[in-house]
Write a protein that holds these residues in place. Structure first.
Motif, PDB file in Angstrom:
ATOM      1  N   LEU A 137       0.835  -1.200   0.000  1.00 55.49           N
ATOM      2  CA  LEU A 137       0.000   0.000   0.000  1.00 55.49           C
ATOM      3  C   LEU A 137       0.869   1.248   0.000  1.00 55.49           C
ATOM      4  CD1 LEU A 137      -2.813   1.324   0.234  1.00 55.49           C
ATOM      5  CD2 LEU A 137      -2.583   1.112   2.732  1.00 55.49           C
ATOM      6  N   TYR A 138       0.661   2.123  -1.020  1.00 54.71           N
ATOM      7  CA  TYR A 138       1.449   3.348  -1.160  1.00 54.71           C
ATOM      8  C   TYR A 138       0.548   4.570  -1.148  1.00 54.71           C
ATOM      9  CZ  TYR A 138       5.501   0.529  -2.507  1.00 54.71           C
ATOM     10  OH  TYR A 138       6.535  -0.369  -2.521  1.00 54.71           O
ATOM     11  N   GLY A 139       1.074   5.653  -0.569  1.00 52.81           N
ATOM     12  CA  GLY A 139       0.365   6.920  -0.555  1.00 52.81           C
ATOM     13  C   GLY A 139       1.177   7.952   0.197  1.00 52.81           C
ATOM     14  N   VAL A 140       0.595   9.133   0.390  1.00 51.52           N
ATOM     15  CA  VAL A 140       1.255  10.184   1.162  1.00 51.52           C
ATOM     16  C   VAL A 140       0.903  10.003   2.629  1.00 51.52           C
ATOM     17  CG1 VAL A 140       1.440  12.668   1.547  1.00 51.52           C
ATOM     18  CG2 VAL A 140       1.233  11.772  -0.780  1.00 51.52           C
ATOM     19  N   PHE A 141       1.936   9.837   3.435  1.00 53.65           N
ATOM     20  CA  PHE A 141       1.756   9.578   4.863  1.00 53.65           C
ATOM     21  C   PHE A 141       2.792  10.420   5.607  1.00 53.65           C
ATOM     22  CE2 PHE A 141       1.925   7.091   8.816  1.00 53.65           C
ATOM     23  CZ  PHE A 141       0.581   6.832   9.024  1.00 53.65           C
ATOM     24  N   CYS A 142       2.330  11.262   6.522  1.00 50.98           N
ATOM     25  CA  CYS A 142       3.220  12.174   7.247  1.00 50.98           C
ATOM     26  C   CYS A 142       4.072  12.995   6.275  1.00 50.98           C
ATOM     27  CB  CYS A 142       4.104  11.413   8.231  1.00 50.98           C
ATOM     28  SG  CYS A 142       3.211  10.768   9.648  1.00 50.98           S
ATOM     29  N   ASN A 143       3.408  13.503   5.239  1.00 47.31           N
ATOM     30  CA  ASN A 143       4.021  14.395   4.245  1.00 47.31           C
ATOM     31  C   ASN A 143       5.083  13.714   3.380  1.00 47.31           C
ATOM     32  OD1 ASN A 143       2.506  16.725   5.140  1.00 47.31           O
ATOM     33  ND2 ASN A 143       3.901  16.834   6.897  1.00 47.31           N
ATOM     34  N   VAL A 144       5.104  12.405   3.366  1.00 49.27           N
ATOM     35  CA  VAL A 144       6.059  11.658   2.551  1.00 49.27           C
ATOM     36  C   VAL A 144       5.292  10.624   1.729  1.00 49.27           C
ATOM     37  CG1 VAL A 144       8.052  10.118   2.576  1.00 49.27           C
ATOM     38  CG2 VAL A 144       7.879  11.938   4.285  1.00 49.27           C
ATOM     39  N   ARG A 145       5.614  10.531   0.447  1.00 50.75           N
ATOM     40  CA  ARG A 145       5.039   9.438  -0.334  1.00 50.75           C
ATOM     41  C   ARG A 145       5.853   8.200  -0.055  1.00 50.75           C
ATOM     42  NH1 ARG A 145       1.333   8.115  -3.657  1.00 50.75           N
ATOM     43  NH2 ARG A 145       1.626   6.353  -5.070  1.00 50.75           N
ATOM     44  N   THR A 146       5.204   7.179   0.463  1.00 55.07           N
ATOM     45  CA  THR A 146       5.923   6.024   0.980  1.00 55.07           C
ATOM     46  C   THR A 146       5.014   4.804   0.978  1.00 55.07           C
ATOM     47  OG1 THR A 146       7.254   5.236   2.853  1.00 55.07           O
ATOM     48  CG2 THR A 146       5.289   6.492   3.390  1.00 55.07           C
ATOM     49  N   MET A 147       5.600   3.656   1.292  1.00 60.35           N
ATOM     50  CA  MET A 147       4.805   2.468   1.550  1.00 60.35           C
ATOM     51  C   MET A 147       4.178   2.606   2.936  1.00 60.35           C
ATOM     52  SD  MET A 147       5.824  -1.589   1.854  1.00 60.35           S
ATOM     53  CE  MET A 147       6.850  -1.605   0.387  1.00 60.35           C
ATOM     54  N   ILE A 148       2.870   2.529   3.002  1.00 62.87           N
ATOM     55  CA  ILE A 148       2.148   2.688   4.266  1.00 62.87           C
ATOM     56  C   ILE A 148       2.011   1.349   4.975  1.00 62.87           C
ATOM     57  CG2 ILE A 148      -0.050   3.378   5.299  1.00 62.87           C
ATOM     58  CD1 ILE A 148      -0.378   5.325   2.918  1.00 62.87           C
ATOM     59  N   GLY A 149       1.881   0.299   4.207  1.00 56.62           N
ATOM     60  CA  GLY A 149       1.726  -1.027   4.784  1.00 56.62           C
ATOM     61  C   GLY A 149       1.844  -2.093   3.711  1.00 56.62           C
ATOM     62  N   PHE A 150       1.823  -3.344   4.137  1.00 54.34           N
ATOM     63  CA  PHE A 150       1.939  -4.455   3.194  1.00 54.34           C
ATOM     64  C   PHE A 150       1.294  -5.699   3.787  1.00 54.34           C
ATOM     65  CE2 PHE A 150       5.753  -4.407   5.808  1.00 54.34           C
ATOM     66  CZ  PHE A 150       5.884  -5.722   6.212  1.00 54.34           C
ATOM     67  N   THR A 151       0.896  -6.597   2.919  1.00 50.38           N
ATOM     68  CA  THR A 151       0.394  -7.893   3.363  1.00 50.38           C
ATOM     69  C   THR A 151       1.528  -8.910   3.287  1.00 50.38           C
ATOM     70  OG1 THR A 151      -0.242  -8.850   1.222  1.00 50.38           O
ATOM     71  CG2 THR A 151      -1.800  -7.309   2.236  1.00 50.38           C
ATOM     72  N   ASN A 152       1.376  -9.987   4.004  1.00 52.04           N
ATOM     73  CA  ASN A 152       2.229 -11.133   3.763  1.00 52.04           C
ATOM     74  C   ASN A 152       1.710 -11.855   2.509  1.00 52.04           C
ATOM     75  OD1 ASN A 152       4.360 -12.407   6.080  1.00 52.04           O
ATOM     76  ND2 ASN A 152       3.313 -10.497   6.557  1.00 52.04           N
ATOM     77  N   ALA A 153       2.411 -12.894   2.147  1.00 53.43           N
ATOM     78  CA  ALA A 153       2.165 -13.506   0.839  1.00 53.43           C
ATOM     79  C   ALA A 153       0.969 -14.491   0.851  1.00 53.43           C
ATOM     80  CB  ALA A 153       3.410 -14.247   0.371  1.00 53.43           C
ATOM     81  N   ILE A 154       0.334 -14.575  -0.322  1.00 56.36           N
ATOM     82  CA  ILE A 154      -0.520 -15.719  -0.668  1.00 56.36           C
ATOM     83  C   ILE A 154       0.328 -16.583  -1.591  1.00 56.36           C
ATOM     84  CG2 ILE A 154      -2.605 -16.468  -1.876  1.00 56.36           C
ATOM     85  CD1 ILE A 154      -3.865 -13.787  -1.127  1.00 56.36           C
ATOM     86  N   TYR A 155       0.333 -17.882  -1.342  1.00 53.28           N
ATOM     87  CA  TYR A 155       1.240 -18.781  -2.070  1.00 53.28           C
ATOM     88  C   TYR A 155       0.466 -19.583  -3.130  1.00 53.28           C
ATOM     89  CZ  TYR A 155       4.302 -17.625   1.802  1.00 53.28           C
ATOM     90  OH  TYR A 155       5.038 -16.943   2.724  1.00 53.28           O
ATOM     91  N   PHE A 156       1.182 -19.967  -4.185  1.00 51.56           N
ATOM     92  CA  PHE A 156       0.606 -20.755  -5.270  1.00 51.56           C
ATOM     93  C   PHE A 156       1.422 -22.036  -5.417  1.00 51.56           C
ATOM     94  CE2 PHE A 156      -0.621 -16.442  -5.899  1.00 51.56           C
ATOM     95  CZ  PHE A 156      -1.865 -16.484  -6.496  1.00 51.56           C
ATOM     96  N   SER A 157       0.724 -23.137  -5.439  1.00 53.20           N
ATOM     97  CA  SER A 157       1.394 -24.436  -5.492  1.00 53.20           C
ATOM     98  C   SER A 157       0.889 -25.210  -6.697  1.00 53.20           C
ATOM     99  CB  SER A 157       1.121 -25.229  -4.217  1.00 53.20           C
ATOM    100  OG  SER A 157       1.635 -26.515  -4.302  1.00 53.20           O
TER     101      SER A 157
END
Length: 337
Positions: free
Chosen positions: A317-337
């Motif tokens: 997740l990317y956006g402007v946060f605390c006056n900085v454009r940055t990664m705000i958060g992320f998920t862990n992976a979904i795996y494919f087998s």
């Protein structure tokens, strides 16, 4: 049903080098909208002496743990009941300690692997030789305050990505490395754990058990603000969430429905975000596959994704946060087998 609960998984009290009691820690955690903390004092578990009373009085869960603090790296150990000695661990024998934690049903995680080491921070830089990364349960890829803008965290995030590319199923977390309960102005991140069936009573499973199980499964997302979400609908009609595996059988179509979203209620009131168009990037072992644009008014979208050759998929997740454009958060992976 999965309920996402925010935790801080790296905390210290005055039983090691912190400047707070366990009661002060959980009080500050409650004020920040956290559901639980992990007490990871350096090489000691004495700070847990009155844990049950404090949990009962505060409503904030405390996961037992400690941080092995060695000359060759720091490792977080969670969910152990008895002290696991680390003093016989050379740079080539970290698995001796890992085995001792796993025998108790506990989890191990590499703490701040690329932080500046000795003499500024004794042993903070990770130098242990890991012969089998499948034995490491998680990596603290975000460390400290405003973690997304720290260069050492960018290196840790890249390390996690490389391990996923090599086929390892390893979770990623954030850790404040919390020592003092004083208010701060920089943003904090929380590790959200996907707790299964928390409302079920009298099944013998504590919140600590559920939290550790979520971390073990990789049912984890990390954010300084709103919470990114991701799921994939398999060709058999089964929906896989964060940490789950999609089984692709011969003859299955490679075009799958992906649901990407943002939960703006997660720790609402404890972060600020200007109204804007946010980007949820879908990233895999093949690189960036798609970018979904979302807002508070439209927080979720469905799309069809070609998953040919995809072994894992996460959301960033990317956006402007605390006056900085940055990664705000992320998920862990979904795996494919």
């Amino acid at each position: 049903m999965t309920k996402w609960l925010p935790f801080e998984l790296h905390c210290h009290t005055f039983h090691s080098d912190g400047k707070q009691s366990l009661a002060e820690l959980v009080s500050a955690a409650h004020a920040l909208g956290l559901r639980g903390v992990a007490l990871t004092d350096h090489n000691t578990m004495t700070g847990l002496a009155n844990r049950e009373q404090i949990v009962a009085e505060s409503g904030v869960e405390v996961i037992p743990g400690l941080e092995w603090t060695t000359f060759f790296g720091h490792m977080l150990t969670l969910g152990i009941q008895e002290y696991v000695d680390w003093r016989n661990l050379s740079p080539f024998h970290i698995h001796r300690g890992i085995d001792g934690v796993h025998r108790q049903g506990g989890l191990v995680g590499v703490a701040h692997p690329f932080r500046v080491g000795s003499p500024m921070c004794t042993g903070c830089f990770w130098e242990f030789e890991v012969s089998d990364w499948n034995e490491v349960d998680y990596i603290e890829v975000w460390s400290g305050l405003f973690p997304s803008i720290q260069r050492n965290n960018a290196r840790a995030f890249a390390m996690w990505t490389e391990l996923l590319n090599r086929g390892h199923r390893i979770a990623a977390t954030s850790g404040r490395d919390w020592h003092v309960s004083d208010p701060v102005t920089d943003p904090i991140s929380a590790t959200f754990l996907g707790i299964q069936d928390e409302a079920v009573e009298d099944d013998g499973l504590s919140l600590v058990h559920r939290a550790l199980d979520a971390l073990r499964r990789g049912n984890v997302a990390v954010s300084m603000g709103p919470l990114p979400q991701l799921s994939v609908l398999g060709s058999d009609g089964t929906r896989a969430g964060i940490g789950d595996t999609i089984e692709l059988r011969e003859g299955d179509g490679m075009q799958l429905e992906v649901t990407a979203g943002i939960d703006f209620t997660a720790r609402a009131g404890h972060w600020e975000l200007p109204e804007q168009l946010l980007q949820l990037k879908l990233v895999s072992n093949l690189g960036e596959l798609a970018v979904v644009e979302l807002t508070q008014g439209q927080p979720q979208a469905d799309l069809t994704l070609d998953v040919t050759g995809v072994r894992w998929l996460r959301g960033e997740l990317y956006g402007v946060f605390c006056n900085v454009r940055t990664m705000i958060g992320f998920t862990n992976a979904i795996y494919f087998s």
